[in-house]
Design a protein around this motif. Structure first.
Motif, PDB file in Angstrom:
ATOM      1  N   PHE A 172      32.079   1.749  53.638  1.00  8.80           N
ATOM      2  CA  PHE A 172      31.863   2.842  52.366  1.00  8.80           C
ATOM      3  C   PHE A 172      33.009   2.471  51.513  1.00  8.80           C
ATOM      4  CE2 PHE A 172      33.181   6.952  50.304  1.00  8.80           C
ATOM      5  CZ  PHE A 172      32.289   7.122  49.591  1.00  8.80           C
ATOM      6  N   GLU A 173      34.211   2.171  51.792  1.00 12.07           N
ATOM      7  CA  GLU A 173      35.255   1.867  51.143  1.00 12.07           C
ATOM      8  C   GLU A 173      35.044   0.607  50.331  1.00 12.07           C
ATOM      9  OE1 GLU A 173      37.806   3.799  50.007  1.00 12.07           O
ATOM     10  OE2 GLU A 173      37.086   5.463  51.358  1.00 12.07           O
ATOM     11  N   LYS A 216      32.517   1.118  47.778  1.00  9.07           N
ATOM     12  CA  LYS A 216      32.800   1.902  46.483  1.00  9.07           C
ATOM     13  C   LYS A 216      33.735   0.774  45.422  1.00  9.07           C
ATOM     14  CE  LYS A 216      35.387   5.482  46.619  1.00  9.07           C
ATOM     15  NZ  LYS A 216      36.278   6.755  46.814  1.00  9.07           N
ATOM     16  N   SER A 217      34.237  -0.128  46.155  1.00  4.30           N
ATOM     17  CA  SER A 217      35.046  -1.175  45.236  1.00  4.30           C
ATOM     18  C   SER A 217      34.015  -2.034  44.646  1.00  4.30           C
ATOM     19  CB  SER A 217      36.143  -1.897  45.959  1.00  4.30           C
ATOM     20  OG  SER A 217      35.280  -2.587  47.145  1.00  4.30           O
ATOM     21  N   ALA A 240      32.490  -0.147  41.840  1.00  2.00           N
ATOM     22  CA  ALA A 240      33.600   0.031  41.101  1.00  2.00           C
ATOM     23  C   ALA A 240      33.561  -1.022  39.820  1.00  2.00           C
ATOM     24  CB  ALA A 240      34.931   0.373  41.523  1.00  2.00           C
ATOM     25  N   ASP A 299      31.042   5.160  39.390  1.00  2.00           N
ATOM     26  CA  ASP A 299      31.924   5.950  40.060  1.00  2.00           C
ATOM     27  C   ASP A 299      30.981   6.555  41.377  1.00  2.00           C
ATOM     28  OD1 ASP A 299      33.374   8.032  41.281  1.00  2.00           O
ATOM     29  OD2 ASP A 299      34.150   8.646  39.397  1.00  2.00           O
ATOM     30  N   VAL A 300      31.400   5.994  42.519  1.00  2.00           N
ATOM     31  CA  VAL A 300      30.490   6.328  43.805  1.00  2.00           C
ATOM     32  C   VAL A 300      30.676   7.754  44.014  1.00  2.00           C
ATOM     33  CG1 VAL A 300      30.261   5.907  46.235  1.00  2.00           C
ATOM     34  CG2 VAL A 300      30.261   4.041  44.565  1.00  2.00           C
ATOM     35  N   ASP A 301      31.829   8.238  44.079  1.00  2.00           N
ATOM     36  CA  ASP A 301      31.985   9.856  44.324  1.00  2.00           C
ATOM     37  C   ASP A 301      31.327  10.606  43.406  1.00  2.00           C
ATOM     38  OD1 ASP A 301      33.702   9.400  46.343  1.00  2.00           O
ATOM     39  OD2 ASP A 301      35.544   8.910  45.163  1.00  2.00           O
ATOM     40  N   LEU A 353      23.799   5.113  41.379  1.00  2.00           N
ATOM     41  CA  LEU A 353      24.321   3.898  41.581  1.00  2.00           C
ATOM     42  C   LEU A 353      24.145   2.811  40.521  1.00  2.00           C
ATOM     43  CD1 LEU A 353      24.908   3.714  45.461  1.00  2.00           C
ATOM     44  CD2 LEU A 353      26.427   4.931  43.755  1.00  2.00           C
ATOM     45  N   TRP A 382      24.187  -0.638  48.734  1.00  2.00           N
ATOM     46  CA  TRP A 382      24.137   1.011  48.368  1.00  2.00           C
ATOM     47  C   TRP A 382      23.759   1.555  50.091  1.00  2.00           C
ATOM     48  CZ3 TRP A 382      19.925   2.980  50.536  1.00  2.00           C
ATOM     49  CH2 TRP A 382      18.560   1.947  50.877  1.00  2.00           C
ATOM     50  N   VAL A 415      26.912   3.360  51.112  1.00  2.00           N
ATOM     51  CA  VAL A 415      26.958   4.641  50.608  1.00  2.00           C
ATOM     52  C   VAL A 415      26.208   5.853  51.300  1.00  2.00           C
ATOM     53  CG1 VAL A 415      27.243   6.076  48.454  1.00  2.00           C
ATOM     54  CG2 VAL A 415      27.715   3.637  48.463  1.00  2.00           C
ATOM     55  N   TYR A 473      27.060   9.413  53.208  1.00  2.00           N
ATOM     56  CA  TYR A 473      26.660  10.431  52.881  1.00  2.00           C
ATOM     57  C   TYR A 473      25.919  11.053  53.893  1.00  2.00           C
ATOM     58  CZ  TYR A 473      24.052  13.703  49.789  1.00  2.00           C
ATOM     59  OH  TYR A 473      23.193  14.627  49.264  1.00  2.00           O
TER      60      TYR A 473
END
Length: 418
Positions: A9-10, A13-14, A17, A22-24, A354, A384, A387, A391
């Motif tokens: 996930f991390e 996210k990068s 980004a 913004d994934v969050d 996304l 994806w 992510v 979730y």
């Protein structure tokens, strides 16, 4: 969150980004987009008015997989099992034939009290409820006409049924604190070529006008009308066509329902969303999977499902589009069908969220179609799935196909004994 899923996930996210996503924020938005699951997948559209009665009005559930829900208690238990395996917010879409009563209730006499157990169950499970009049599988619909019938008594019966349904829908919205969207679909049409195409549509418009004549609080209830290309027994003429329903919704400012299976095989509803939103205040989407035409197969994560999600997200239609599902497959485990279809609809929404929409729109406005195409294609390869799995874990549901073990266990312990 397991360590592997958290690490993936991390990294995801990068990667997103880098594209300005913004994934969050995307996950926060996904938590604001409920999917309205349809109750009729669990019992093959039988309902509890006369569960042994034959389906009419161009409706068929094919297959005989064991375990069909026979009572409202069984259906609610099956829904809970399915919902426990689907992340994020959900609603339930009910038809009028799913009432509960110790004695027979005619459809024009249904009341909120006949759905009291559904409301209490929805409160317990934190769900909103949506509603539909059931203008099919009834002695007064067997001649192929309901709200457009030339017989005034038949027409009045169905008008009364729809008026009663609106009151039930409004009661749902008032008691649950979220508006119930009530969808009116009728099977009216002819198997062979009609002489008079105008009169039935005029009668339908008049009937609908009478049905919605009482103003209800939109905070509790929203009216919608649903079109169809044709159905079994109405192959040559469907009264409530797309042109009729779009015109009606635009002129009366009701919501318009677009069902993915109600058009010609070469038509898609994703392309109709932007046009319809110019003229109607709201849309209700019935996400389904047609095979040739209205055969209502379990929703896949296919091109059209993704295109529908893209249209909702790219145009920021979050407060104007209501997303529901509509399929009934009796050839496979019915709970698995719910899980597969609903998870796929949510996956499509996540993938759309996304996407770097603002960047893509800017490129398009500048005429840089090369970069637009390049980014769209590269987007397909971004992680994806990492992510999505995060979730799922956040919502305490299986991230991968592990949900199938739960369904199999439930099948062995519960469904196989029915």
């Amino acid at each position: 969150m397991t360590q592997a899923i958290e690490q993936a996930f991390e990294l995801a996210k990068s990667r997103f980004a880098e594209q300005g996503v913004d994934v969050d924020a995307a996950l926060k938005q996904l938590d604001q987009l409920p999917i309205s699951m349809h109750c009729w997948q669990g019992d093959d559209v039988r309902g509890f008015e006369n569960p042994q009665g034959a389906l009419t009005g161009g409706i068929q559930a094919t297959g005989n997989y064991p375990g069909r829900a026979r009572t409202a208690v069984e259906l609610r238990a099956d829904l809970e099992q399915a919902m426990s395996l689907i992340p994020g917010p959900k609603r339930l879409n009910l038809h009028a034939i799913y009432l509960e009563s110790d004695s027979r209730v005619e459809r024009n006499e249904i009341k909120p009290q006949h759905f009291a157990n559904w409301v209490e169950w929805a409160k317990t499970n934190g769900l909103g409820l949506d509603f539909n009049p059931s203008c099919f599988s009834h002695p007064l619909s067997e001649n192929g006409f309901t709200l457009a019938s030339a017989n005034k008594e038949i027409r009045e019966f169905w008008i009364e049924h729809c008026k009663a349904s609106r009151k039930i829908s409004a009661a749902f919205g008032e008691q649950l604190g979220t508006p119930s969207i009530m969808n009116i679909w009728i099977p009216d049409g002819m198997k062979d070529l009609p002489i008079d195409r105008f009169a039935p549509r005029e009668r339908l418009a008049n009937s609908l006008d009478e049905i919605i004549s009482e103003k209800l609080d939109p905070a509790h209830h929203i009216d919608a009308v649903e079109s169809k290309l044709f159905g079994i027994g109405a192959e040559s003429y469907t009264v409530g066509s797309n042109e009729f329903c779009l015109g009606y919704a635009a002129s009366r400012q009701t919501a318009l329902t677009l069902d993915a299976g109600h058009f010609h095989p070469t038509e898609v509803i994703s392309d109709k969303i932007s046009t319809a939103m110019l003229y109607v205040p709201r849309l209700l989407l019935h996400v389904s999977r047609p095979v040739r035409w209205d055969s209502d197969h379990v929703v896949l994560l296919d091109d059209e499902t993704q295109a529908i999600a893209h249209e909702i997200v790219r145009q920021r239609l979050f407060d104007k589009v209501h997303i529901g599902l509509d399929f009934f497959d009796a050839s496979i485990n019915r709970i698995a069908a719910w899980v597969i279809g609903t998870r796929n609809a949510k996956k499509a929404l996540l993938r759309a969220l996304l996407e770097p929409v603002d960047k893509l729109k800017k490129l398009e406005l500048e005429g840089d179609y090369t970069a637009r195409l390049a980014l769209l294609e590269e987007q397909k390869s971004l992680p994806w799935q990492a992510v999505w799995e995060a979730y799922c874990v956040r919502h305490d549901v299986p991230a991968g196909a592990g949900w199938l073990d739960s369904v199999r266990h439930y099948e062995q312990q519960t469904l196989s004994k029915r």
